[in-house]
Design a protein around this motif. Structure first.
Motif, short mmCIF file in Angstrom:
data_model
loop_
_atom_site.label_atom_id
_atom_site.label_comp_id
_atom_site.label_asym_id
_atom_site.label_seq_id
_atom_site.Cartn_x
_atom_site.Cartn_y
_atom_site.Cartn_z
N CYS A 28 0.81 -1.24 -0.01
CA CYS A 28 0.03 0.30 -0.02
C CYS A 28 0.75 1.29 0.06
O CYS A 28 0.46 2.28 -0.60
N ALA A 29 1.69 1.16 0.73
CA ALA A 29 2.88 2.46 0.78
C ALA A 29 3.54 2.69 -0.48
O ALA A 29 3.72 3.80 -1.09
N ASP A 30 4.10 1.37 -1.08
CA ASP A 30 4.60 1.60 -2.40
C ASP A 30 3.71 2.39 -3.32
O ASP A 30 4.00 3.38 -4.23
N SER A 31 2.34 1.82 -3.51
CA SER A 31 1.47 2.59 -4.60
C SER A 31 1.09 3.93 -4.24
O SER A 31 1.07 4.62 -5.03
N THR A 32 1.19 4.18 -3.11
CA THR A 32 0.59 5.36 -2.49
C THR A 32 1.87 6.31 -2.71
O THR A 32 1.78 7.56 -3.22
N SER A 33 3.09 6.12 -2.39
CA SER A 33 4.01 7.01 -2.71
C SER A 33 4.37 7.13 -4.28
O SER A 33 4.87 8.19 -4.81
N ALA A 34 4.14 5.85 -5.05
CA ALA A 34 4.06 6.19 -6.51
C ALA A 34 3.29 7.16 -7.17
O ALA A 34 3.75 7.97 -7.89
N ALA A 35 1.99 7.28 -6.37
CA ALA A 35 1.15 8.18 -6.75
C ALA A 35 1.68 9.63 -6.73
O ALA A 35 1.54 10.47 -7.50
N VAL A 36 2.09 10.16 -5.55
CA VAL A 36 2.46 11.33 -4.98
C VAL A 36 3.98 11.79 -5.71
O VAL A 36 4.00 12.82 -6.17
N ARG A 37 4.87 10.74 -5.81
CA ARG A 37 6.22 11.03 -6.47
C ARG A 37 5.89 11.57 -7.94
O ARG A 37 6.35 12.30 -8.48
N SER A 38 4.84 10.81 -8.65
CA SER A 38 4.67 10.80 -9.99
C SER A 38 3.76 12.28 -10.03
O SER A 38 4.15 13.01 -11.13
N TYR A 39 3.12 12.69 -9.22
CA TYR A 39 2.42 14.02 -9.25
C TYR A 39 3.58 14.93 -9.16
O TYR A 39 3.46 16.10 -10.00
N ARG A 40 4.56 15.06 -8.29
CA ARG A 40 5.71 15.82 -7.86
C ARG A 40 6.37 16.00 -9.44
O ARG A 40 6.71 17.01 -9.91
N ASN A 41 6.99 14.92 -9.70
CA ASN A 41 7.79 14.56 -10.87
C ASN A 41 7.17 15.24 -12.13
O ASN A 41 7.76 15.88 -13.17
N SER A 42 5.89 14.98 -12.35
CA SER A 42 4.97 15.40 -13.68
C SER A 42 4.74 16.85 -13.47
O SER A 42 5.13 17.56 -14.70
N LEU A 43 4.68 17.44 -12.39
CA LEU A 43 4.43 18.82 -12.39
C LEU A 43 5.76 19.60 -12.56
O LEU A 43 5.75 20.47 -13.44
N GLU A 44 7.03 19.06 -12.20
CA GLU A 44 8.27 19.62 -12.65
C GLU A 44 8.47 19.43 -14.08
O GLU A 44 8.87 20.71 -14.67
N ALA A 45 8.13 18.24 -15.00
CA ALA A 45 8.28 18.36 -16.20
C ALA A 45 7.44 19.29 -16.91
O ALA A 45 7.79 19.72 -17.95
N LEU A 46 6.13 19.46 -16.28
CA LEU A 46 4.98 20.22 -17.09
C LEU A 46 5.57 21.62 -17.14
O LEU A 46 5.37 22.33 -18.05
N PHE A 47 6.28 22.09 -16.00
CA PHE A 47 6.99 23.41 -15.75
C PHE A 47 8.27 23.69 -16.87
O PHE A 47 8.65 24.79 -16.65
N GLN A 48 8.64 22.77 -17.50
CA GLN A 48 9.62 22.93 -18.32
C GLN A 48 8.89 23.55 -19.83
O GLN A 48 9.58 23.57 -20.86
N LEU A 49 7.61 23.38 -19.85
CA LEU A 49 6.96 23.56 -21.03
C LEU A 49 6.36 25.07 -20.99
O LEU A 49 6.30 25.43 -19.89
N THR A 50 5.98 25.30 -22.22
CA THR A 50 5.46 26.78 -22.01
C THR A 50 3.87 26.44 -21.61
O THR A 50 3.28 25.51 -21.50
N ALA A 51 3.09 27.49 -21.37
CA ALA A 51 1.85 27.47 -20.90
C ALA A 51 0.92 26.96 -22.02
O ALA A 51 -0.03 26.22 -21.69
N THR A 52 1.13 27.19 -23.18
CA THR A 52 0.10 26.69 -24.43
C THR A 52 0.68 25.19 -24.52
O THR A 52 -0.21 24.54 -24.51
N GLU A 53 1.81 24.82 -24.13
CA GLU A 53 2.11 23.26 -24.40
C GLU A 53 1.85 22.67 -23.43
O GLU A 53 1.33 21.60 -23.32
N ARG A 54 1.42 23.09 -22.08
CA ARG A 54 0.96 22.43 -20.96
C ARG A 54 -0.53 22.38 -21.27
O ARG A 54 -1.17 21.28 -21.02
N TYR A 55 -1.05 23.32 -21.76
CA TYR A 55 -2.48 23.27 -22.15
C TYR A 55 -2.93 22.10 -23.24
O TYR A 55 -3.89 21.38 -23.18
#
Length: 466
Positions: A155-182
């Motif tokens: 359960c801990a592994d799955s939960t941390s995978a969700a939160v970690r992915s949220y954090r990493n994906s948000l970081e990657a998305l802010f390497q893009l422009t606002a239009t690219e994120r859209y």
């Protein structure tokens, strides 16, 4: 604040990142793991919501919540909003889903008929602290894991995978422009990319979703009258005709809905005629709200099914007590009602949305009360992953995909670079929220026991198996 992106100058994104990083001083990432809930009676929260529902359907709502702790969790967004209302937050608001649990992600078709994967429920969407959505998702992963008899470590592994992915994906998305994120979106192959993914299962879900069309619904839910017109067959109590409205009144409401659509979609649907409608029970938490199934017929006799759902105020506003929100959102709700709120939030949070999304404001019911609704296509190539069929490794991968989709949704809010700056590249937040999710799963099991006792004592009515 400068907005130039020339070398050496500070951009708006840089400034917001810096503000997020500075927020660690007032609320550390580790402190996000602190667990403290207000005193509350979980049964009373359910009773309060039941008071505004169709009373004959309340036992079915309670019965569906009795299926499991995860089923109760699915239907208790109000309870969690109440629990989080006074929790410490960084102060950054986004357009939040309000109910971003695992079962509210799924497959659907884009207007171009490509199969996409994304958030798919926006009834509770409203401006709120970003942390609330992340906690809602994280706790759902842990509770679902227990429902599937995973170990606490799994359960801990799955939960941390969700939160970690949220954090990493948000970081990657802010390497893009606002239009690219859209424009960023994920097709269903996102569920197959990770090594070991059960591709055969995912493809079966996708193929099943592709077959969920109005023609299929016509075959399953209707019969043909003597005049050759289709007619929705009652399947009491899940589908039932109502004497509260006649077809003429439903047609009037349909015409009001058409006025909220884009010009091209309005022209398309003006060729269709409403030939029947029935009330239909949906979901878990939504049971008891007024939900309609509308059967339309086109110029060649072709069927089209729409779903109309009542849109009460978001639990983030009523139970989460969100005090402030962007003026544009407040203005939209004030002018166009709660259905417009749901539709607007869906268009913001989803990469692609149903072009038939529209709303009706202030419909007078037989009791004289005014209610808001939104309408959309019914079962238009929609599908979902069977969470109970996932093994622990597959669950972790699926949770990670959901975390990524939540990040994409939050990245559409203008100030969300703040979140990326606050989270950083370390795992302090991941570990803190994962620990918090375990404690909330414990609380959810206590709430489930309280629900069972309330039903056993007769405090709450329940009808199971529906």
């Amino acid at each position: 604040m400068a907005t130039s992106s020339r070398a050496g100058e500070t951009t708006v994104i840089d400034a917001r990142r810096s503000a997020g990083k500075a927020a660690r001083e007032s609320l550390s990432r580790k402190a996000q793991g602190a667990f403290a809930l207000p005193d509350r009676d979980p049964v009373a929260v359910i009773e309060a919501q039941n008071a505004t529902r169709v009373q004959s359907l309340v036992p079915i709502r309670v019965g569906r919540m009795l299926d499991s702790p995860f089923a109760l969790y699915r239907g208790s967004a109000a309870m969690m909003a109440h629990d989080l209302a006074d929790s410490p937050v960084t102060g950054c608001q986004v357009i939040a889903s309000g109910d971003a649990h695992l079962a509210n992600f799924g497959l659907f078709a884009s207007p171009e008929r490509r199969m996409l994967f994304d958030l798919n429920d926006f009834d509770e969407a409203y401006p709120a602290p970003w942390e609330w959505d992340v906690r809602r998702l994280a706790a759902s992963v842990w509770i679902n894991g227990r429902d599937n008899s995973y170990t606490e470590e799994q359960c801990a592994d799955s939960t941390s995978a969700a939160v970690r992915s949220y954090r990493n994906s948000l970081e990657a998305l802010f390497q893009l422009t606002a239009t690219e994120r859209y424009y960023h979106q994920e097709e269903t192959d996102v569920l197959e990319r990770n090594p070991g993914a059960q591709k055969r299962q995912i493809r079966a879900v996708t193929e099943k979703a592709r077959k969920r069309t109005s023609e299929q619904v016509l075959r399953k839910l209707t019969t043909t009258e003597a005049d050759g017109r289709p007619y929705i067959v009652d399947q009491f109590p899940v589908i039932r005709h109502s004497t509260n409205y006649d077809l003429g009144r439903i047609t009037e409401i349909y015409l009001l809905y058409l006025a909220t659509l884009r010009t091209d979609v309005r022209l398309l649907l003006s060729q269709y005629e409403v030939v029947d409608y029935a009330m239909r029970i949906v979901g878990v938490g939504s049971v008891g709200t007024r939900c309609w199934l509308l059967l339309l017929q086109g110029p060649a006799g072709e069927p089209l099914f729409l779903q109309g759902k009542e849109a009460p105020r978001s639990v983030l506003e009523t139970h989460g007590k969100v005090a402030t929100a962007p003026a544009s959102i407040i203005r939209a709700v004030a002018e166009n009602g709660q259905g417009a709120r749901v539709v607007g939030a869906q268009r913001i949070l989803q990469a692609q949305s149903d072009p038939f999304l529209g709303w009706v404001h202030s419909v007078e019911g037989p009791d004289g009360r005014l209610r808001d609704f939104y309408l959309r296509q019914f079962r238009d190539m929609k599908g979902s992953v069977d969470l109970q069929a996932l093994d622990p490794d597959q669950s972790a991968r699926y949770a990670a995909v959901c975390g990524s989709m939540l990040a994409r949704a939050h990245s559409q809010s203008p100030g969300s670079a703040f979140i990326a700056g606050y989270l950083g590249t370390g795992d302090a937040f991941d570990r803190a929220v994962t620990a918090w999710a375990r404690l909330y799963a414990d609380q959810s099991e206590k709430d489930y026991d309280a629900l069972r006792k309330a039903v056993k004592s007769g405090r709450l009515p329940a009808e199971t198996g529906l």
